[in-house]
Design a protein around this motif. Structure first.
Motif, PDB file in Angstrom:
ATOM      1  N   HIS A  46      30.878  21.444  71.346  1.00  0.00           N
ATOM      2  CA  HIS A  46      31.333  20.363  70.491  1.00  0.00           C
ATOM      3  C   HIS A  46      31.473  20.835  69.045  1.00  0.00           C
ATOM      4  CE1 HIS A  46      26.890  20.062  70.187  1.00  0.00           C
ATOM      5  NE2 HIS A  46      27.096  19.566  69.003  1.00  0.00           N
ATOM      6  N   PHE A  63      31.631  15.488  68.213  1.00  0.00           N
ATOM      7  CA  PHE A  63      32.491  15.207  69.369  1.00  0.00           C
ATOM      8  C   PHE A  63      32.747  16.488  70.143  1.00  0.00           C
ATOM      9  CE2 PHE A  63      33.578  11.610  66.648  1.00  0.00           C
ATOM     10  CZ  PHE A  63      33.402  10.569  67.552  1.00  0.00           C
ATOM     11  N   THR A  64      32.740  16.358  71.453  1.00  0.00           N
ATOM     12  CA  THR A  64      33.077  17.496  72.302  1.00  0.00           C
ATOM     13  C   THR A  64      34.538  17.851  72.116  1.00  0.00           C
ATOM     14  OG1 THR A  64      31.542  16.634  73.930  1.00  0.00           O
ATOM     15  CG2 THR A  64      33.145  18.253  74.701  1.00  0.00           C
ATOM     16  N   THR A  77      38.305  13.160  72.600  1.00  0.00           N
ATOM     17  CA  THR A  77      38.521  11.864  73.248  1.00  0.00           C
ATOM     18  C   THR A  77      37.299  11.013  72.982  1.00  0.00           C
ATOM     19  OG1 THR A  77      39.879  12.860  74.977  1.00  0.00           O
ATOM     20  CG2 THR A  77      38.911  10.729  75.482  1.00  0.00           C
ATOM     21  N   MET A  78      37.539   9.785  72.507  1.00  0.00           N
ATOM     22  CA  MET A  78      36.367   8.947  72.197  1.00  0.00           C
ATOM     23  C   MET A  78      36.568   7.495  72.613  1.00  0.00           C
ATOM     24  SD  MET A  78      36.642   8.652  68.040  1.00  0.00           S
ATOM     25  CE  MET A  78      37.031  10.359  67.791  1.00  0.00           C
ATOM     26  N   ARG A  79      35.410   6.856  72.836  1.00  0.00           N
ATOM     27  CA  ARG A  79      35.449   5.431  73.159  1.00  0.00           C
ATOM     28  C   ARG A  79      35.479   4.653  71.853  1.00  0.00           C
ATOM     29  NH1 ARG A  79      30.817   3.827  76.918  1.00  0.00           N
ATOM     30  NH2 ARG A  79      30.243   2.292  75.364  1.00  0.00           N
ATOM     31  N   SER A  85      33.154   1.427  64.428  1.00  0.00           N
ATOM     32  CA  SER A  85      32.406   1.857  63.236  1.00  0.00           C
ATOM     33  C   SER A  85      33.422   2.284  62.177  1.00  0.00           C
ATOM     34  CB  SER A  85      31.510   3.035  63.603  1.00  0.00           C
ATOM     35  OG  SER A  85      32.311   4.132  64.030  1.00  0.00           O
ATOM     36  N   THR A 127      34.067  14.307  78.777  1.00  0.00           N
ATOM     37  CA  THR A 127      34.864  15.179  77.886  1.00  0.00           C
ATOM     38  C   THR A 127      34.568  16.685  78.025  1.00  0.00           C
ATOM     39  OG1 THR A 127      33.366  14.578  76.066  1.00  0.00           O
ATOM     40  CG2 THR A 127      35.475  13.412  76.173  1.00  0.00           C
ATOM     41  N   ARG A 233      24.354  10.904  71.913  1.00  0.00           N
ATOM     42  CA  ARG A 233      23.610   9.867  71.189  1.00  0.00           C
ATOM     43  C   ARG A 233      24.606   8.950  70.509  1.00  0.00           C
ATOM     44  NH1 ARG A 233      18.371  11.253  71.422  1.00  0.00           N
ATOM     45  NH2 ARG A 233      18.092  13.423  72.061  1.00  0.00           N
ATOM     46  N   TYR A 235      25.551   6.096  72.080  1.00  0.00           N
ATOM     47  CA  TYR A 235      26.008   5.164  73.125  1.00  0.00           C
ATOM     48  C   TYR A 235      24.806   4.572  73.837  1.00  0.00           C
ATOM     49  CZ  TYR A 235      30.793   6.718  72.584  1.00  0.00           C
ATOM     50  OH  TYR A 235      32.023   6.995  72.078  1.00  0.00           O
TER      51      TYR A 235
HETATM   52  C1  LIG Z   1      26.899  16.769  71.557  1.00  0.00           C
HETATM   53  C2  LIG Z   1      27.607  15.437  71.447  1.00  0.00           C
HETATM   54  C3  LIG Z   1      28.901  15.318  71.925  1.00  0.00           C
HETATM   55  C4  LIG Z   1      29.560  14.087  71.852  1.00  0.00           C
HETATM   56  N1  LIG Z   1      30.827  13.994  72.342  1.00  0.00           N
HETATM   57  C5  LIG Z   1      31.449  12.793  72.342  1.00  0.00           C
HETATM   58  C6  LIG Z   1      32.760  12.652  72.903  1.00  0.00           C
HETATM   59  O1  LIG Z   1      33.382  13.606  73.384  1.00  0.00           O
HETATM   60  N2  LIG Z   1      33.316  11.409  72.882  1.00  0.00           N
HETATM   61  C7  LIG Z   1      32.661  10.319  72.354  1.00  0.00           C
HETATM   62  O2  LIG Z   1      33.226   9.205  72.369  1.00  0.00           O
HETATM   63  N3  LIG Z   1      31.431  10.441  71.825  1.00  0.00           N
HETATM   64  C8  LIG Z   1      30.818  11.631  71.792  1.00  0.00           C
HETATM   65  N4  LIG Z   1      29.562  11.737  71.247  1.00  0.00           N
HETATM   66  C9  LIG Z   1      28.958  10.551  70.608  1.00  0.00           C
HETATM   67  C10 LIG Z   1      29.527  10.384  69.173  1.00  0.00           C
HETATM   68  O3  LIG Z   1      29.061  11.389  68.315  1.00  0.00           O
HETATM   69  C11 LIG Z   1      29.140   9.041  68.545  1.00  0.00           C
HETATM   70  O4  LIG Z   1      27.757   8.955  68.396  1.00  0.00           O
HETATM   71  C12 LIG Z   1      29.584   7.870  69.406  1.00  0.00           C
HETATM   72  O5  LIG Z   1      30.971   7.989  69.632  1.00  0.00           O
HETATM   73  C13 LIG Z   1      29.270   6.540  68.710  1.00  0.00           C
HETATM   74  O6  LIG Z   1      29.876   6.570  67.462  1.00  0.00           O
HETATM   75  P1  LIG Z   1      30.227   5.237  66.672  1.00  0.00           P
HETATM   76  O7  LIG Z   1      30.819   5.671  65.370  1.00  0.00           O
HETATM   77  O8  LIG Z   1      31.019   4.342  67.538  1.00  0.00           O
HETATM   78  O9  LIG Z   1      28.865   4.502  66.551  1.00  0.00           O
HETATM   79  P2  LIG Z   1      27.718   4.695  65.467  1.00  0.00           P
HETATM   80  O10 LIG Z   1      27.981   3.703  64.410  1.00  0.00           O
HETATM   81  O11 LIG Z   1      27.633   6.137  65.070  1.00  0.00           O
HETATM   82  O12 LIG Z   1      26.409   4.427  66.280  1.00  0.00           O
HETATM   83  C14 LIG Z   1      26.223   3.410  67.240  1.00  0.00           C
HETATM   84  C15 LIG Z   1      24.727   3.179  67.380  1.00  0.00           C
HETATM   85  O13 LIG Z   1      24.063   4.368  67.815  1.00  0.00           O
HETATM   86  C16 LIG Z   1      23.058   4.776  66.883  1.00  0.00           C
HETATM   87  N5  LIG Z   1      23.111   6.266  66.750  1.00  0.00           N
HETATM   88  C17 LIG Z   1      24.123   6.983  66.263  1.00  0.00           C
HETATM   89  N6  LIG Z   1      23.827   8.309  66.293  1.00  0.00           N
HETATM   90  C18 LIG Z   1      22.574   8.392  66.781  1.00  0.00           C
HETATM   91  C19 LIG Z   1      21.692   9.466  67.028  1.00  0.00           C
HETATM   92  N7  LIG Z   1      22.041  10.743  66.763  1.00  0.00           N
HETATM   93  N8  LIG Z   1      20.479   9.201  67.564  1.00  0.00           N
HETATM   94  C20 LIG Z   1      20.118   7.937  67.841  1.00  0.00           C
HETATM   95  N9  LIG Z   1      20.908   6.868  67.607  1.00  0.00           N
HETATM   96  C21 LIG Z   1      22.101   7.090  67.085  1.00  0.00           C
HETATM   97  C22 LIG Z   1      23.451   4.110  65.573  1.00  0.00           C
HETATM   98  O14 LIG Z   1      22.316   3.895  64.748  1.00  0.00           O
HETATM   99  C23 LIG Z   1      24.078   2.798  66.042  1.00  0.00           C
HETATM  100  O15 LIG Z   1      23.104   1.836  66.310  1.00  0.00           O
HETATM  101  C24 LIG Z   1      28.905  12.965  71.280  1.00  0.00           C
HETATM  102  C25 LIG Z   1      27.608  13.097  70.780  1.00  0.00           C
HETATM  103  C26 LIG Z   1      26.963  14.304  70.862  1.00  0.00           C
HETATM  104  C27 LIG Z   1      25.566  14.417  70.303  1.00  0.00           C
END
Ligand SMILES: Cc1cc2nc3c(=O)[nH]c(=O)nc-3n(C[C@H](O)[C@H](O)[C@H](O)COP(=O)(O)OP(=O)(O)OC[C@H]3O[C@@H](n4cnc5c(N)ncnc54)[C@H](O)[C@@H]3O)c2cc1C
Length: 235
Positions: A46, A63-64, A77-79, A85, A127, A233, A235
């Protein structure tokens, strides 16, 4: 040494030129960027993506990289739900020619050897496996590698399904689509019965999904060293 290389690549920063985005399903979008000439990654790794076209709070997310390094562009690709946010709102505002920055690639979630391998995806956790499967297709060695992909999504909204089905038709990679944890456990147990502790297990998805599958594997005496996890993290 490869551990050190994986760790140090976090200091590499790339500017990515946005090309286009498209919808994969109701709440899932793919963003396509030009691949910088000096950037490569291992399928499954990622990056840390930063919004640069406007000031927002929390401008960085992991993101991956969902494309294989052998493809000619870089995709993520993301949800994105109806109440996105700030970060995801900013992603949806990107227009062709704008840029985001990426640090990395990061992580050790990639295939390292020819062991029989079970890839287990929960929802958007698919992903890294798209990148891996596309890489195997490009290398043409899926036949030697005994790879099986279990893709679990309770809403049966299987992103990249057409691509996986085409690859599975031409190679020996088996893809099984599932919508219940019981069926998922059953498929995992079948793989375990065939390969015992020679099998490797890669799990990607939300924390609750990754934790529950890990517990299931450990309860079946699969050693920790054979389990690789990518916890999404947030989700
Ligand atoms: C290695 C890795 C690869 C990923 N790959 C993808 C991908 O390919 N596609 C994809 O859609 N998403 C991926 N994600 C998740 C992505 O980074 C976001 O966290 C996710 O999409 C939610 O983002 P947001 O902006 O919608 O929500 P946010 O506003 O970021 O968060 C939603 C909720 O989760 C909590 N939160 C956020 N980060 C953390 C954390 N690190 N620890 C604990 N709680 C947390 C927040 O406090 C909030 O309550 C990946 C995460 C990691 C760690």
């Amino acid at each position: 040494m490869s551990f050190l290389k994986d760790a140090l690549s976090i200091f590499k920063k790339s500017e990515l030129l946005f090309l286009e985005r498209y919808k994969e399903s109701d709440e899932v979008y793919t963003f396509v960027f030009e691949k910088p000439k000096d950037l490569t990654w291992k399928a499954g790794q990622h990056g840390l993506f930063t919004i640069t076209h406007k000031k927002i709070k929390d401008s960085i997310r992991p993101f991956t990289v969902a494309s294989a390094p052998t493809e000619n562009n870089l995709k993520i690709t993301m949800r994105i739900s109806d109440a996105p946010s700030e970060f995801k709102k900013a992603m949806l505002e990107l227009e062709k020619g704008m840029k985001v920055s990426m640090s990395g690639p990061v992580g050790s979630f990639y295939l390292k050897d020819n062991s029989p391998t079970l890839l287990i995806a929960g929802g958007i956790g698919i992903t890294p496996f798209r990148a891996m499967v596309k890489q195997l297709e490009a290398e043409g060695n899926g036949a030697e590698k005994q790879i099986q992909l279990l893709y679990m999504d309770s809403k049966k909204s299987y992103v990249y399904k057409d691509e996986f089905d085409e690859i599975a038709n031409n190679m020996s990679i088996r893809v099984t689509y599932l919508d219940s944890r019981d069926d998922l456990h059953h498929e995992i147990d079948k793989f375990h019965t065939s390969f015992k502790n020679n099998g490797k297990y890669f799990i990607a998805g939300s924390k609750s999904m990754v934790d529950s599958i890990t517990t299931h594997l450990k309860n079946n005496n699969i050693s920790k060293g054979n389990i690789k996890k990518d916890t999404f993290r947030g989700y």
